[in-house]
Write an enzyme that holds these catalytic residues in place. Structure first.
Site, PDB file in Angstrom:
ATOM      1  N   TYR A 140       0.814  -1.210   0.000  1.00 18.13           N
ATOM      2  CA  TYR A 140       0.000   0.000   0.000  1.00 18.13           C
ATOM      3  C   TYR A 140       0.854   1.269   0.000  1.00 18.13           C
ATOM      4  O   TYR A 140       0.375   2.346  -0.370  1.00 18.13           O
ATOM      5  CB  TYR A 140      -0.931   0.034   1.220  1.00 18.13           C
ATOM      6  CG  TYR A 140      -1.992  -1.046   1.219  1.00 18.13           C
ATOM      7  CD1 TYR A 140      -2.349  -1.719   0.058  1.00 18.13           C
ATOM      8  CD2 TYR A 140      -2.652  -1.396   2.377  1.00 18.13           C
ATOM      9  CE1 TYR A 140      -3.323  -2.711   0.055  1.00 18.13           C
ATOM     10  CE2 TYR A 140      -3.629  -2.378   2.393  1.00 18.13           C
ATOM     11  CZ  TYR A 140      -3.956  -3.025   1.230  1.00 18.13           C
ATOM     12  OH  TYR A 140      -4.921  -4.006   1.231  1.00 18.13           O
ATOM     13  N   LYS A 191       4.044 -15.167   2.003  1.00 20.19           N
ATOM     14  CA  LYS A 191       4.163 -16.002   0.809  1.00 20.19           C
ATOM     15  C   LYS A 191       5.646 -16.114   0.445  1.00 20.19           C
ATOM     16  O   LYS A 191       6.092 -15.678  -0.619  1.00 20.19           O
ATOM     17  CB  LYS A 191       3.354 -15.393  -0.338  1.00 20.19           C
ATOM     18  CG  LYS A 191       1.857 -15.580  -0.219  1.00 20.19           C
ATOM     19  CD  LYS A 191       1.418 -17.015  -0.467  1.00 20.19           C
ATOM     20  CE  LYS A 191       1.537 -17.370  -1.937  1.00 20.19           C
ATOM     21  NZ  LYS A 191       1.066 -18.769  -2.196  1.00 20.19           N
ATOM     22  N   ASP A 224      -2.099 -18.102   1.826  1.00 16.75           N
ATOM     23  CA  ASP A 224      -3.256 -18.737   1.198  1.00 16.75           C
ATOM     24  C   ASP A 224      -3.741 -19.928   2.015  1.00 16.75           C
ATOM     25  O   ASP A 224      -4.948 -20.196   2.092  1.00 16.75           O
ATOM     26  CB  ASP A 224      -2.958 -19.131  -0.249  1.00 16.75           C
ATOM     27  CG  ASP A 224      -1.662 -19.912  -0.408  1.00 16.75           C
ATOM     28  OD1 ASP A 224      -0.865 -19.971   0.544  1.00 16.75           O
ATOM     29  OD2 ASP A 224      -1.431 -20.442  -1.512  1.00 16.75           O
ATOM     30  N   ASP A 248      -5.071  -7.292   5.771  1.00 18.40           N
ATOM     31  CA  ASP A 248      -6.311  -6.655   5.338  1.00 18.40           C
ATOM     32  C   ASP A 248      -7.314  -7.716   4.885  1.00 18.40           C
ATOM     33  O   ASP A 248      -8.482  -7.725   5.300  1.00 18.40           O
ATOM     34  CB  ASP A 248      -5.990  -5.694   4.195  1.00 18.40           C
ATOM     35  CG  ASP A 248      -7.134  -4.751   3.869  1.00 18.40           C
ATOM     36  OD1 ASP A 248      -8.208  -4.862   4.483  1.00 18.40           O
ATOM     37  OD2 ASP A 248      -6.943  -3.896   2.987  1.00 18.40           O
ATOM     38  N   ASP A 252     -10.670  -9.481   7.243  1.00 22.97           N
ATOM     39  CA  ASP A 252     -12.041  -9.368   6.748  1.00 22.97           C
ATOM     40  C   ASP A 252     -12.688 -10.751   6.630  1.00 22.97           C
ATOM     41  O   ASP A 252     -13.874 -10.929   6.958  1.00 22.97           O
ATOM     42  CB  ASP A 252     -12.059  -8.677   5.384  1.00 22.97           C
ATOM     43  CG  ASP A 252     -11.936  -7.171   5.500  1.00 22.97           C
ATOM     44  OD1 ASP A 252     -11.755  -6.670   6.628  1.00 22.97           O
ATOM     45  OD2 ASP A 252     -12.011  -6.486   4.464  1.00 22.97           O
TER      46      ASP A 252
END
Length: 357
Positions: A140, A191, A224, A248, A252
């Site tokens: 970001y 990852k 993942d 993020d 959620d």
């Protein structure tokens, strides 16, 4: 006297923040809370009033406060605004100015809401996860960033994932310190199999653990796989440490474990002695804004986190969490929880539980 700055923002933000203000007023009148409360425009509301999503005055007020509690930012009304001054840019700018690098997102399933989760009761019963998300680095904020036109006329979008050793270490310390006060387990998600920044993340966390936190159980999991495990066996997690992007997304997803994203509070913390930034993570929800049906509990629980972590009112924080639990036990439900009551009625239920408790 401690100070709290409210930034209601956009969409349902003003509605849920109004319930926070009512709870603060009750605690001041009946429970001895001494707190000076101020308010400022933020996000799209600030664009409308001042042309920018975060004014210098609002930023300075935030830095001078002991805690800042925001509602939400953004919405289709400002979709055509230049990216540099969109409502979300104000939020990123506030986080940067406050240097709040560690985002704490607790995920709990209240007993009264076990049936509200989309997962089976035996999967979510007793759930208590703390997600620690790095907040001021990663994709970001990384440079270069933008959209460019190539020689053949096609376009290419660029976002850069960047982390330094220091950025990773400071948020990992937050996770390890929290784990010592909880179940003493940290799972670090990245990852590392396909991303060099993820490989660095794993190496830095592993090295810090060996140096300073060998008493804490540390595991690593690809992000993942974490996404899958959160809906398969979420109770395996105690403290979940992630970068900005994965945190993020995963937090959620975790909202469904608690019955609704409208239940999820958060805290963003920096160095000791600096103000904390608190917010519900449900977003501005423009489709229900102004209808009086939004769930204010995430905002109220964010206030509880502020009372505990920034305002030196741990006892009142515990009392407020107990009141939320009692209100739910009594059957109070907004629409996202399968009920029919509105935003203010849910606030009434929490205040009634405070009075009864």
């Amino acid at each position: 006297m401690k100070t709290l700055l409210l930034l209601p923002g956009d969409g349902i933000g003003p509605e849920v923040t109004a319930e926070v203000r009512r709870v603060v007023a009750w605690l001041a009148d009946h429970a001895g809370l001494r707190l000076e409360v101020a308010e400022a425009a933020f996000g799209g509301a600030s664009i409308d009033a001042h042309g920018v999503p975060l004014t210098d005055a609002a930023r300075d007020a935030a830095l001078a406060s002991d805690a800042v509690l925001m509602g939400a930012v953004g919405g289709p009304r400002w979709s055509g605004v230049a990216r540099a001054i969109r409502p979300e840019a104000g939020l990123l700018g506030l986080r940067t100015a406050m240097q709040v690098f560690a985002n704490l997102r607790p995920v709990q399933c209240f007993d009264a809401l076990i049936d509200a989760s989309t997962l089976k009761p035996e999967v979510v019963r007793g759930l208590d996860i703390m997600i620690v998300r790095e907040l001021t680095g990663g994709v970001y904020f990384g440079q270069p960033k933008g959209i460019e036109t190539l020689p053949d006329g096609s376009r290419r979008g660029i976002d850069t994932q960047v982390y330094t050793t220091a950025e990773i270490e400071r948020v990992a310390r937050t996770a390890f310190d929290l784990a010592r006060r909880r179940g003493n387990r940290v799972c670090s998600a990245e990852k590392s199999n396909v991303m060099d920044s993820g490989l660095l993340w794993r190496e830095v966390v592993t090295d810090l653990h060996a140096r300073d936190y060998a008493d804490v159980a540390l595991s690593h999991m690809l992000a993942d796989n974490v996404a899958m495990q959160l809906v398969h066996n979420p109770r395996q997690f105690d403290v979940l440490l992630t970068d900005n992007l994965f945190g993020d997304i995963l937090s959620d997803e975790a909202g469904m474990l608690s019955g609704s994203i409208g239940m999820l509070a958060s805290a963003a913390l920096g160095a000791p002695g600096t103000p904390g930034l608190y917010e519900p993570i449900h977003g501005s929800a423009p489709d229900i804004a102004g209808k009086g049906v939004a769930n204010p509990l995430a905002a109220i629980m964010s206030l509880a986190m502020a009372l505990q972590l920034s305002l030196d009112e741990a006892d009142l924080a515990a009392r407020l969490v107990a009141a939320v639990s009692a209100a739910l036990d009594g059957g109070a439900r907004t629409r996202d929880l399968g009920g029919t009551i509105g935003t203010r009625e849910m606030g009434d239920a929490v205040i009634a539980a405070l009075a009864a408790g």
